[in-house]
Write an enzyme that holds these catalytic residues in place. Structure first.
Site, PDB file in Angstrom:
ATOM      1  N   CYS A   1      23.609 -23.521 -32.561  1.00  0.00           N
ATOM      2  CA  CYS A   1      25.015 -23.150 -32.536  1.00  0.00           C
ATOM      3  C   CYS A   1      25.282 -21.941 -33.443  1.00  0.00           C
ATOM      4  O   CYS A   1      24.869 -20.835 -33.136  1.00  0.00           O
ATOM      5  CB  CYS A   1      25.868 -24.365 -32.899  1.00  0.00           C
ATOM      6  SG  CYS A   1      27.601 -24.209 -32.468  1.00  0.00           S
ATOM      7  N   HIS A   2      25.965 -22.131 -34.567  1.00  0.00           N
ATOM      8  CA  HIS A   2      26.207 -21.058 -35.523  1.00  0.00           C
ATOM      9  C   HIS A   2      25.089 -20.961 -36.571  1.00  0.00           C
ATOM     10  O   HIS A   2      25.087 -20.052 -37.389  1.00  0.00           O
ATOM     11  CB  HIS A   2      27.558 -21.255 -36.231  1.00  0.00           C
ATOM     12  CG  HIS A   2      28.734 -20.930 -35.366  1.00  0.00           C
ATOM     13  ND1 HIS A   2      29.176 -21.779 -34.380  1.00  0.00           N
ATOM     14  CD2 HIS A   2      29.551 -19.848 -35.320  1.00  0.00           C
ATOM     15  CE1 HIS A   2      30.222 -21.240 -33.777  1.00  0.00           C
ATOM     16  NE2 HIS A   2      30.462 -20.069 -34.336  1.00  0.00           N
TER      17      HIS A   2
END
Length: 176
Positions: free
Chosen positions: A110-111
């Site tokens: 994800c991030h």
């Protein structure tokens, strides 16, 4: 080497995406690995679940006490807050860089790949992430691809919580 003798570090801080830490950690433990949550501070860290704060997780080891050479792999969960704070912690960036330089499995979802960019581990690699990180990763020298899991050498990346099963399996395969 059997799974029960392998150790995996999960580097996170407050604001980690709850599912991206909890689910891989559980599956990695089920696979027989020792999994330690490492954070800049001792005690516990709190996750982010959907649109609000989630559950807390005990910190197994403060970052100041953690040694990359004691681990076989590193997992970096996402959440917007978590990697944004970690990338401002020089010791956290150095911890990630040490896994990259050692060629040990380095997995971010994800991030989480923001940390790969910050540590120089994205440069020259094919990666994926949450779509909003594409420009940041490309500016860091990566080739971005929209895929469930991208493995380039020892670096494993995934896009989002829906990818957790494939992401976790890729980590298991890389460490086994």
């Amino acid at each position: 080497m059997p799974a029960d003798s392998k150790r995996i570090a999960v580097l996170a801080t407050n604001g980690f995406e709850q599912s991206e830490l909890m689910e891989p950690r559980a599956k990695l433990k089920e696979a027989g690995f020792t999994v330690d949550v490492i954070a800049p501070q001792a005690g516990e860290i709190r996750g982010w679940k959907e649109k609000d704060w989630g559950d807390t997780v005990p910190v197994d080891l403060a970052l100041s006490q953690a040694r990359p050479e004691d681990y076989d792999a590193l997992v970096l969960p996402g959440g917007v807050i978590n990697p944004d704070n970690l990338r401002r912690e020089p010791k956290a960036v150095d911890f990630v860089r040490a896994f990259d330089q050692a060629g040990k499995p380095l997995a971010a979802i994800c991030h989480g790949p923001w940390m790969l960019a910050e540590a120089g581990a994205a440069k020259g690699r094919e990666v994926t992430s949450w779509p909003s990180l594409r420009t940041d990763l490309e500016n860091a020298g990566a080739r971005w691809k929209d895929a469930e899991v991208v493995t380039d050498g020892h670096v494993i990346t995934s896009r989002k919580p829906d990818d957790i099963p494939a992401f976790t399996q890729a980590v298991i395969d890389a460490v086994s």
